[in-house]
Write a protein that holds these residues in place. Sequence first.
Motif, short mmCIF file in Angstrom:
data_model
loop_
_atom_site.label_atom_id
_atom_site.label_comp_id
_atom_site.label_asym_id
_atom_site.label_seq_id
_atom_site.Cartn_x
_atom_site.Cartn_y
_atom_site.Cartn_z
N ASP A 183 -6.12 7.57 -3.57
CA ASP A 183 -6.98 6.43 -3.31
C ASP A 183 -7.99 6.73 -2.20
OD1 ASP A 183 -5.49 5.13 -5.22
OD2 ASP A 183 -4.29 3.97 -3.79
N ARG A 184 -7.57 7.44 -1.19
CA ARG A 184 -8.45 7.76 -0.07
C ARG A 184 -9.59 8.69 -0.52
NH1 ARG A 184 -7.71 7.80 5.54
NH2 ARG A 184 -8.91 9.39 6.67
N VAL A 241 1.57 6.58 3.85
CA VAL A 241 0.57 7.52 4.36
C VAL A 241 0.95 8.95 3.96
CG1 VAL A 241 -0.50 8.45 6.44
CG2 VAL A 241 -0.03 5.99 6.25
N PRO A 297 0.84 -1.21 0.00
CA PRO A 297 0.00 0.00 0.00
C PRO A 297 0.87 1.25 0.00
CG PRO A 297 0.03 -1.03 2.18
CD PRO A 297 0.72 -1.97 1.25
N PRO A 298 0.40 2.32 -0.58
CA PRO A 298 1.21 3.55 -0.64
C PRO A 298 1.44 4.12 0.76
CG PRO A 298 -1.03 3.97 -1.40
CD PRO A 298 -0.90 2.49 -1.25
N TRP A 353 -1.54 7.78 -1.82
CA TRP A 353 -2.38 7.52 -0.64
C TRP A 353 -3.57 8.49 -0.62
CZ3 TRP A 353 -3.70 10.37 3.76
CH2 TRP A 353 -4.24 9.65 4.83
N TRP A 354 -3.29 9.77 -0.85
CA TRP A 354 -4.36 10.75 -0.90
C TRP A 354 -5.33 10.46 -2.04
CZ3 TRP A 354 -5.93 13.50 2.85
CH2 TRP A 354 -5.07 14.11 3.76
#
Length: 454
Positions: A15-16, A7, A4-5, A12-13
């Motif tokens: 996908d979130r 944080v 997973p990328p 990460w941003w």
Amino acid sequence: MPQPPAVQSPEWWRDRLYAALCKRTEKTNVFDDYYECEHPLPFLHEKARDPFRRLLRMSRANYMELVVDALVGRLEVAGFQSDVEGDSDEKAWRLWQDNNLDGGSQLAFLEAAIRGTAYLMVEPDARGGFRITPEHPTQVIVVYRPDAPGVPAAALKLWLDDWTGRLCCTLYLPDRIYKFEAPEPKTGGKPVWARREVTGEEWGGKNALGEVPFGELANRPRMLKPGASELRSVTGIQDRINKTIADRMMTQEFAAFPQKWVTGMEIPVDENGQDIEPFDVAVNKILIAEESGASFGQFAAADLTGYLKGKEADVHDIAAITSTPPHYLLGSMVNLSAEALKAAEAGLIHKIYQRRRFLEEGLEKTMRLAGIASSQARIVWKSPEWRTEGELVDALVKMSTLGVPREVLWERWGATPQEIERWRLLNESALQRAMAGDLAAEYGPKPEAAPAEL
């Protein structure tokens, strides 16, 4: 299995925010359907005949559109006003007009009322100014820092490029901008993202504004919850209304026409021994029987009063919950005085003032991102109250006797800041001409007296 990328990395941003945007869109699509009169039809058994289904399709009465439009129709920005010297008011209004925000803001207010939020995006343009565009809440999402509510941490703008068939997104962080693209995913699938390279731009380039470039227009937010739809509490009542209308139409179709009966006569049969209907009943037909003992009659027609009263009661519930004047929804105004109409609209006016407080926050932030300090450009709204010309003029004349400045009276009348400035200049010009005329009359050359006759 890919890791997973990290944080707070761009991936990460991305996908979130993509997951949060999809979740919110799925939830708010329900309210959009209700506004567009795409209500779910009342339940009907799958084996029901086509005539029943035809009646169900006719049973929708869209009160949700009226609820939203009653609010949005009175949200109109009239201009900007500041308490400091300079041309900040004119500059803010010119920026507003250059970006066609008279109509654009209305589009954003409408989406905010339906889905709970909408956005205005600010971008520097090639001329050194700023471009402001309304953004749909299914395409943009902004998240805020958990330790500092109200401070944006990141934003994502998502759209489908119809020309290439690719899904595109742009991630905005306070300091950087990252662009991605992916083939359009199948239903339920996740996009496979890759960097989207733009000629002449550095991937992950600097954010020229130094901030997340969106002003959020939230409708009825709470401290720990985002904006909410105006329709959130009344979609169930809309379903009840549709069910009542469907039941009434079924009754009208099959029981409103008085059913006839006959006794004392023999029913004819066909060659197969099946009964033949002896009469073709219609409003222009006469029923005749040859048997001397035959007797005719009819059942009472179905009474539709209960259905009509039930629907009206549900409409009153919508009016009470949404603070929408009942006569907007019922379409009836019988012997209503001016005072009664004002009382009926008091709840709507109060709701409009409440909604405007939160919309102002997003508008002022948008103007600040575009270089207009919010302290120097207060939002001026058109009055949501409707009064006759006579009532308004009478009130203003009375206020003038109390020494209220002329410009304030003009503002109360409904003039925009631009109109007020124009009127002030016209008054000053007229005063200067009048003073020039008075001075000329007092100190100018006097006409020579005519010589006396001998």
